[in-house]
Motif scaffolding. Structure first.
Motif, short mmCIF file in Angstrom:
data_model
loop_
_atom_site.label_atom_id
_atom_site.label_comp_id
_atom_site.label_asym_id
_atom_site.label_seq_id
_atom_site.Cartn_x
_atom_site.Cartn_y
_atom_site.Cartn_z
N MET A 86 -5.60 20.34 9.94
CA MET A 86 -6.21 19.62 8.84
C MET A 86 -6.66 18.24 9.34
SD MET A 86 -4.35 18.36 5.37
CE MET A 86 -3.57 16.85 5.87
N THR A 87 -7.92 17.94 9.16
CA THR A 87 -8.44 16.63 9.54
C THR A 87 -8.34 15.70 8.34
OG1 THR A 87 -9.97 17.64 11.10
CG2 THR A 87 -10.44 15.39 10.40
N VAL A 88 -7.85 14.51 8.58
CA VAL A 88 -7.67 13.51 7.53
C VAL A 88 -8.85 12.55 7.52
CG1 VAL A 88 -6.21 11.58 6.80
CG2 VAL A 88 -5.16 13.66 7.68
N ILE A 89 -9.34 12.23 6.34
CA ILE A 89 -10.38 11.21 6.21
C ILE A 89 -9.67 9.86 6.15
CG2 ILE A 89 -12.22 10.29 4.76
CD1 ILE A 89 -12.64 13.19 3.77
N ARG A 90 -9.89 9.06 7.18
CA ARG A 90 -9.20 7.78 7.27
C ARG A 90 -10.04 6.69 6.60
NH1 ARG A 90 -7.89 6.38 13.02
NH2 ARG A 90 -10.10 6.76 13.25
N ASP A 91 -9.35 5.72 6.05
CA ASP A 91 -10.06 4.59 5.46
C ASP A 91 -9.32 3.30 5.74
OD1 ASP A 91 -7.92 5.03 3.73
OD2 ASP A 91 -9.08 4.65 1.93
N LYS A 92 -10.02 2.22 5.46
CA LYS A 92 -9.47 0.87 5.52
C LYS A 92 -9.53 0.34 4.10
CE LYS A 92 -10.84 -0.02 10.28
NZ LYS A 92 -11.05 -1.14 11.19
N SER A 93 -8.62 -0.59 3.78
CA SER A 93 -8.61 -1.04 2.39
C SER A 93 -8.22 -2.51 2.28
CB SER A 93 -7.66 -0.18 1.56
OG SER A 93 -6.33 -0.36 1.96
N CYS A 94 -8.54 -3.05 1.11
CA CYS A 94 -8.14 -4.42 0.77
C CYS A 94 -7.97 -4.52 -0.74
CB CYS A 94 -9.15 -5.45 1.28
SG CYS A 94 -10.74 -5.47 0.43
N SER A 95 -7.22 -5.52 -1.15
CA SER A 95 -7.07 -5.84 -2.57
C SER A 95 -7.73 -7.18 -2.81
CB SER A 95 -5.59 -5.94 -2.96
OG SER A 95 -4.99 -4.67 -2.94
N ILE A 96 -8.44 -7.27 -3.92
CA ILE A 96 -9.10 -8.52 -4.32
C ILE A 96 -8.55 -8.87 -5.69
CG2 ILE A 96 -11.31 -9.68 -4.58
CD1 ILE A 96 -12.30 -6.79 -3.22
N ARG A 97 -7.85 -9.98 -5.79
CA ARG A 97 -7.21 -10.39 -7.04
C ARG A 97 -7.85 -11.68 -7.54
NH1 ARG A 97 -2.30 -7.35 -6.56
NH2 ARG A 97 -1.97 -6.88 -4.37
N ARG A 98 -7.87 -11.83 -8.87
CA ARG A 98 -8.45 -13.05 -9.43
C ARG A 98 -7.75 -13.41 -10.73
NH1 ARG A 98 -14.52 -13.33 -11.64
NH2 ARG A 98 -13.50 -12.06 -13.21
N THR A 99 -7.49 -14.71 -10.88
CA THR A 99 -6.95 -15.25 -12.12
C THR A 99 -7.90 -16.34 -12.59
OG1 THR A 99 -5.69 -17.09 -11.18
CG2 THR A 99 -4.60 -14.92 -11.21
N ASP A 100 -7.48 -17.07 -13.63
CA ASP A 100 -8.29 -18.21 -14.06
C ASP A 100 -8.16 -19.39 -13.10
OD1 ASP A 100 -5.64 -18.65 -14.74
OD2 ASP A 100 -6.10 -19.53 -16.68
N LYS A 101 -7.22 -19.32 -12.13
CA LYS A 101 -7.00 -20.41 -11.17
C LYS A 101 -7.47 -20.08 -9.76
CE LYS A 101 -2.77 -22.21 -13.30
NZ LYS A 101 -1.38 -22.58 -13.03
N TRP A 102 -7.31 -18.85 -9.30
CA TRP A 102 -7.51 -18.52 -7.90
C TRP A 102 -8.06 -17.11 -7.70
CZ3 TRP A 102 -4.57 -14.31 -6.61
CH2 TRP A 102 -3.42 -14.08 -7.38
N ILE A 103 -8.51 -16.89 -6.47
CA ILE A 103 -8.92 -15.56 -6.03
C ILE A 103 -8.26 -15.32 -4.67
CG2 ILE A 103 -11.05 -16.46 -4.97
CD1 ILE A 103 -12.38 -13.74 -5.68
N SER A 104 -7.84 -14.09 -4.42
CA SER A 104 -7.27 -13.76 -3.12
C SER A 104 -7.88 -12.46 -2.62
CB SER A 104 -5.74 -13.64 -3.17
OG SER A 104 -5.35 -12.48 -3.86
N ILE A 105 -7.95 -12.36 -1.31
CA ILE A 105 -8.44 -11.15 -0.65
C ILE A 105 -7.43 -10.81 0.43
CG2 ILE A 105 -10.33 -10.14 0.68
CD1 ILE A 105 -12.14 -12.29 -0.76
N GLU A 106 -6.89 -9.59 0.36
CA GLU A 106 -5.78 -9.21 1.22
C GLU A 106 -6.07 -7.91 1.96
OE1 GLU A 106 -2.80 -8.82 -1.80
OE2 GLU A 106 -3.53 -10.67 -2.68
N SER A 107 -6.14 -7.99 3.26
CA SER A 107 -6.30 -6.80 4.10
C SER A 107 -5.03 -5.96 3.98
CB SER A 107 -6.52 -7.24 5.55
OG SER A 107 -6.72 -6.12 6.38
#
Length: 185
Positions: free
Chosen positions: A1-22
């Motif tokens: 079985m071959t797996v489809i690999r991916d890369k990911s990140c989370s992008i969060r935002r509030t009324d004060k800040w934004i973050s981007i997390e690998s």
């Protein structure tokens, strides 16, 4: 079985800040031990968002075996410890930078966009809007309700185009954790 690999990140935002997390992918998603993670006051430009989302995805690592085999158990245990240590330090920095009383308070009420890139198959980044629950958990929309909530943009698109796609995804987030409308419609 071959797996489809991916890369990911989370992008969060509030009324004060934004973050981007690998993130690291090991048949599950974990805070990256080495990838690009960043936060800033909320009023950043779409170019800033796009540049940092691209960098977070490019520095994300996929440790899922391509043949679908199992991962090394000892390596997984060591990764989880290092991942958690970096994650907590990052959240302590957000807590201090934006005046929260504790990490627990900082973890509440943010919008979340899931970013992924199936780098073996496509040049496109997928950005999924989330819905949040009263308990603070986030999930993607069911496939029968995700129309207009999933966005795609090439990884090599201009920074501004990636950032604007992220902002469109944020505009479709729903739930009690919803921050506010996008600064850049």
């Amino acid at each position: 079985m071959t797996v489809i690999r991916d890369k990911s990140c989370s992008i969060r935002r509030t009324d004060k800040w934004i973050s981007i997390e690998s993130e690291e992918v090991w048949y599950g998603i974990y805070f990256s031990r080495r990838g690009h993670v960043i936060h800033a006051p909320r009023d950043v430009t779409p170019e800033w968002i796009g540049q940092n989302v691209r960098l977070a995805l490019q520095t994300s690592e996929s440790f899922t075996p391509i043949d679908g085999g199992s991962v090394n158990g000892d390596a997984l245990i060591a990764m989880k410890a290092a991942s958690n240590e970096r994650r907590l330090a990052f959240w302590d920095e957000i807590t201090a930078s934006y005046g929260y009383k504790s990490r627990d308070v900082a973890w509440k009420k943010f919008d979340l966009v899931f970013g992924s890139w199936c780098f073996d198959l496509t040049n496109d980044i997928t950005l999924k809007s989330s819905k949040s629950s009263r308990g603070g958990g986030h999930s993607a929309w069911p496939t029968n309700r995700n129309e207009g909530r999933v966005f795609s943009v090439p990884i090599d698109a201009p920074d501004k185009d990636i950032g604007e796609a992220v902002l469109k995804a944020f505009a479709k987030c729903e739930g009690p954790g919803k921050s506010t409308e996008p600064l850049f419609p």
